[in-house]
Design a protein around this motif. Structure first.
Motif, PDB file in Angstrom:
ATOM      1  N   TYR A   1       0.842  -1.208   0.000  1.00 21.79           N
ATOM      2  CA  TYR A   1       0.000   0.000   0.000  1.00 21.79           C
ATOM      3  C   TYR A   1       0.876   1.257   0.000  1.00 21.79           C
ATOM      4  CZ  TYR A   1      -3.873  -3.029   1.553  1.00 21.79           C
ATOM      5  OH  TYR A   1      -4.827  -4.008   1.660  1.00 21.79           O
ATOM      6  N   GLU A   2       1.901   1.240   0.853  1.00 22.32           N
ATOM      7  CA  GLU A   2       2.779   2.392   1.005  1.00 22.32           C
ATOM      8  C   GLU A   2       3.416   2.775  -0.335  1.00 22.32           C
ATOM      9  OE1 GLU A   2       5.313   3.561   4.922  1.00 22.32           O
ATOM     10  OE2 GLU A   2       5.782   1.647   3.976  1.00 22.32           O
ATOM     11  N   LYS A   3       3.920   1.760  -1.033  1.00 25.96           N
ATOM     12  CA  LYS A   3       4.569   2.031  -2.316  1.00 25.96           C
ATOM     13  C   LYS A   3       3.555   2.522  -3.352  1.00 25.96           C
ATOM     14  CE  LYS A   3       8.125   0.380  -5.392  1.00 25.96           C
ATOM     15  NZ  LYS A   3       9.223  -0.566  -5.579  1.00 25.96           N
ATOM     16  N   MET A   4       2.373   1.900  -3.386  1.00 28.74           N
ATOM     17  CA  MET A   4       1.343   2.345  -4.330  1.00 28.74           C
ATOM     18  C   MET A   4       0.970   3.795  -4.075  1.00 28.74           C
ATOM     19  SD  MET A   4      -1.487  -0.584  -5.226  1.00 28.74           S
ATOM     20  CE  MET A   4      -1.664  -1.339  -3.616  1.00 28.74           C
ATOM     21  N   LEU A   5       0.744   4.119  -2.802  1.00 32.39           N
ATOM     22  CA  LEU A   5       0.324   5.479  -2.462  1.00 32.39           C
ATOM     23  C   LEU A   5       1.375   6.502  -2.878  1.00 32.39           C
ATOM     24  CD1 LEU A   5      -1.219   4.746   1.050  1.00 32.39           C
ATOM     25  CD2 LEU A   5      -2.466   5.533  -0.978  1.00 32.39           C
ATOM     26  N   GLN A   6       2.634   6.173  -2.684  1.00 31.97           N
ATOM     27  CA  GLN A   6       3.701   7.106  -3.052  1.00 31.97           C
ATOM     28  C   GLN A   6       3.780   7.306  -4.568  1.00 31.97           C
ATOM     29  OE1 GLN A   6       6.978   5.146  -1.150  1.00 31.97           O
ATOM     30  NE2 GLN A   6       6.580   6.069   0.856  1.00 31.97           N
ATOM     31  N   GLN A   7       3.411   6.267  -5.323  1.00 32.37           N
ATOM     32  CA  GLN A   7       3.514   6.343  -6.788  1.00 32.37           C
ATOM     33  C   GLN A   7       2.255   6.895  -7.462  1.00 32.37           C
ATOM     34  OE1 GLN A   7       4.552   2.177  -7.624  1.00 32.37           O
ATOM     35  NE2 GLN A   7       6.653   2.802  -8.099  1.00 32.37           N
ATOM     36  N   LEU A   8       1.164   7.034  -6.726  1.00 34.10           N
ATOM     37  CA  LEU A   8      -0.110   7.428  -7.335  1.00 34.10           C
ATOM     38  C   LEU A   8      -0.044   8.696  -8.185  1.00 34.10           C
ATOM     39  CD1 LEU A   8      -2.814   6.688  -4.588  1.00 34.10           C
ATOM     40  CD2 LEU A   8      -2.354   5.399  -6.679  1.00 34.10           C
ATOM     41  N   PRO A   9       0.642   9.757  -7.747  1.00 38.45           N
ATOM     42  CA  PRO A   9       0.627  10.983  -8.562  1.00 38.45           C
ATOM     43  C   PRO A   9       1.147  10.787  -9.986  1.00 38.45           C
ATOM     44  CG  PRO A   9       1.508  11.437  -6.370  1.00 38.45           C
ATOM     45  CD  PRO A   9       1.375   9.950  -6.482  1.00 38.45           C
ATOM     46  N   GLN A  10       1.937   9.746 -10.195  1.00 35.35           N
ATOM     47  CA  GLN A  10       2.527   9.535 -11.517  1.00 35.35           C
ATOM     48  C   GLN A  10       1.609   8.774 -12.476  1.00 35.35           C
ATOM     49  OE1 GLN A  10       6.962   8.530 -11.275  1.00 35.35           O
ATOM     50  NE2 GLN A  10       6.310   8.169  -9.157  1.00 35.35           N
ATOM     51  N   VAL A  11       0.499   8.218 -11.952  1.00 31.07           N
ATOM     52  CA  VAL A  11      -0.343   7.393 -12.836  1.00 31.07           C
ATOM     53  C   VAL A  11      -1.820   7.801 -12.865  1.00 31.07           C
ATOM     54  CG1 VAL A  11       1.183   5.398 -12.533  1.00 31.07           C
ATOM     55  CG2 VAL A  11      -0.865   5.605 -11.117  1.00 31.07           C
ATOM     56  N   LEU A  12      -2.260   8.635 -11.931  1.00 28.24           N
ATOM     57  CA  LEU A  12      -3.691   8.923 -11.849  1.00 28.24           C
ATOM     58  C   LEU A  12      -4.068  10.195 -12.603  1.00 28.24           C
ATOM     59  CD1 LEU A  12      -4.603   8.113  -8.127  1.00 28.24           C
ATOM     60  CD2 LEU A  12      -4.750   6.624 -10.144  1.00 28.24           C
ATOM     61  N   ASN A  13      -5.130  10.111 -13.382  1.00 30.34           N
ATOM     62  CA  ASN A  13      -5.747  11.291 -13.962  1.00 30.34           C
ATOM     63  C   ASN A  13      -6.554  12.024 -12.900  1.00 30.34           C
ATOM     64  OD1 ASN A  13      -4.833  11.025 -16.654  1.00 30.34           O
ATOM     65  ND2 ASN A  13      -6.435   9.512 -17.097  1.00 30.34           N
ATOM     66  N   PRO A  14      -6.838  13.304 -13.100  1.00 35.59           N
ATOM     67  CA  PRO A  14      -7.682  14.017 -12.145  1.00 35.59           C
ATOM     68  C   PRO A  14      -9.024  13.294 -11.945  1.00 35.59           C
ATOM     69  CG  PRO A  14      -6.704  15.546 -13.716  1.00 35.59           C
ATOM     70  CD  PRO A  14      -6.372  14.174 -14.200  1.00 35.59           C
ATOM     71  N   ASP A  15      -9.476  13.264 -10.700  1.00 39.53           N
ATOM     72  CA  ASP A  15     -10.742  12.638 -10.309  1.00 39.53           C
ATOM     73  C   ASP A  15     -10.757  11.116 -10.465  1.00 39.53           C
ATOM     74  OD1 ASP A  15     -11.876  15.169  -9.714  1.00 39.53           O
ATOM     75  OD2 ASP A  15     -12.357  15.459 -11.833  1.00 39.53           O
ATOM     76  N   ALA A  16      -9.591  10.511 -10.610  1.00 39.32           N
ATOM     77  CA  ALA A  16      -9.529   9.045 -10.696  1.00 39.32           C
ATOM     78  C   ALA A  16     -10.048   8.407  -9.412  1.00 39.32           C
ATOM     79  CB  ALA A  16      -8.093   8.597 -10.964  1.00 39.32           C
ATOM     80  N   GLN A  17     -10.650   7.236  -9.567  1.00 42.16           N
ATOM     81  CA  GLN A  17     -11.162   6.470  -8.428  1.00 42.16           C
ATOM     82  C   GLN A  17     -10.125   5.431  -8.011  1.00 42.16           C
ATOM     83  OE1 GLN A  17     -14.005   7.175  -6.942  1.00 42.16           O
ATOM     84  NE2 GLN A  17     -14.783   8.648  -8.445  1.00 42.16           N
ATOM     85  N   VAL A  18      -9.863   5.341  -6.703  1.00 38.69           N
ATOM     86  CA  VAL A  18      -8.928   4.361  -6.158  1.00 38.69           C
ATOM     87  C   VAL A  18      -9.666   3.489  -5.156  1.00 38.69           C
ATOM     88  CG1 VAL A  18      -6.797   4.005  -4.842  1.00 38.69           C
ATOM     89  CG2 VAL A  18      -6.970   5.920  -6.467  1.00 38.69           C
TER      90      VAL A  18
END
Length: 282
Positions: free
Chosen positions: A219-236
């Motif tokens: 989870y920690e690694k995913m959360l840190q990497q999220l800004p590089q893959v998510l479009n605005p208003d993306a659902q997680v």
């Protein structure tokens, strides 16, 4: 001559003597023969062919050693569909169906979504089946489960983009942005081994069960990497362990203070889904 009924009753007795529920013997027989219960009742008193008797006895031996029936027969049902599973993959659980459906409700037609740590591929395949307009990606760290997932996609006649690599890294490397991200990652802490079912520990892949940092490492690694893959208003949407909601929420707020985190309980009233909409990131 031995009938299906006679062979089953002998297996049920063996199961009970070794502390298993008798129903497991019937479940195993029906899955091996690809029968439903009505078909079994129709054939109950018929002679069971010798090759089927031998096949069933070998399967019962494996069952009595604790091996999950899904690995013995090579498949598991998920949301009413059949999927190949091997010891390279975690066996899909009913709770994960709830996670998938919750995620699906947040999506719009034609969006691009990704499943992180896909295993046998049940999540991306069912998402594509249920909303065919989605552009679906899936990642896994290991090649073996991705091969199983690809075979499942062929069986279910859906096109999924399979990527091998660690967490979100394959998406980052290819500059792929998504409108939705779902993950049921390894989230069990090593110190929880003593409360787990022994057959899970003995037979299911450890790399799909356990994570470092008391279960939070992926989870920690995913959360840190999220800004590089998510479009605005993306659902997680994450599937989480029933004790993890508070700490994960805190982790998210430390990284992204303006995110609103939603925790949803499963059919057993356990915290199971952690969800949020991406809207921040400065």
């Amino acid at each position: 001559m031995v009938s299906y009924k006679t062979v089953l009753e002998a297996a049920q007795q063996q199961a009970q003597q070794q502390g298993f529920e008798a129903s497991r013997a019937e479940w195993l027989l029906l899955d091996l023969l690809h029968w439903n219960r009505t078909q079994f009742i129709m054939h109950l008193n018929e002679e069971m062919p010798e090759n089927q008797v031998d096949m069933y006895k070998q399967a019962v031996e494996r069952m009595l050693k604790g091996e999950p029936i899904q690995y013995i027969v090579g498949f598991q049902s998920f949301y009413g569909e059949t999927f190949e599973v091997t010891p390279d993959c975690l066996i899909p659980r009913p709770e994960t169906e709830e996670v998938m459906l919750y995620f699906l409700e947040q999506l719009n037609e034609g969006e691009r979504v990704v499943d992180i740590g896909t295993g046998s591929g049940v999540l991306p395949i069912m998402l594509k089946r249920l909303m065919p307009s989605l552009d679906v990606y899936a990642t896994d760290l290991y090649r073996a489960p991705l091969d199983v997932a690809a075979r499942n996609a062929d069986t279910h006649q859906v096109d999924i983009h399979w990527l091998q690599g660690d967490v979100l890294t394959p998406l980052i490397e290819q500059d792929i942005k998504v409108d939705g991200l779902i993950s049921n990652p390894p989230y069990i802490s090593q110190d929880e081994r003593e409360v787990m079912d022994q057959s899970v520990i003995d037979y299911e892949p450890a790399q799909a069960l356990f994570a470092g940092n008391k279960g939070y490492a992926i989870y920690e690694k995913m959360l840190q990497q999220l800004p590089q893959v998510l479009n605005p208003d993306a659902q997680v949407v994450f599937e989480i362990g029933y004790k993890q909601a508070h700490d994960l929420t805190q982790m998210i707020h430390e990284l992204y203070p303006t995110i609103d985190v939603n925790i949803v309980k499963d059919m057993n009233n356990n915290d199971r889904i952690l969800a949020f909409q991406w809207h921040l990131a400065s």
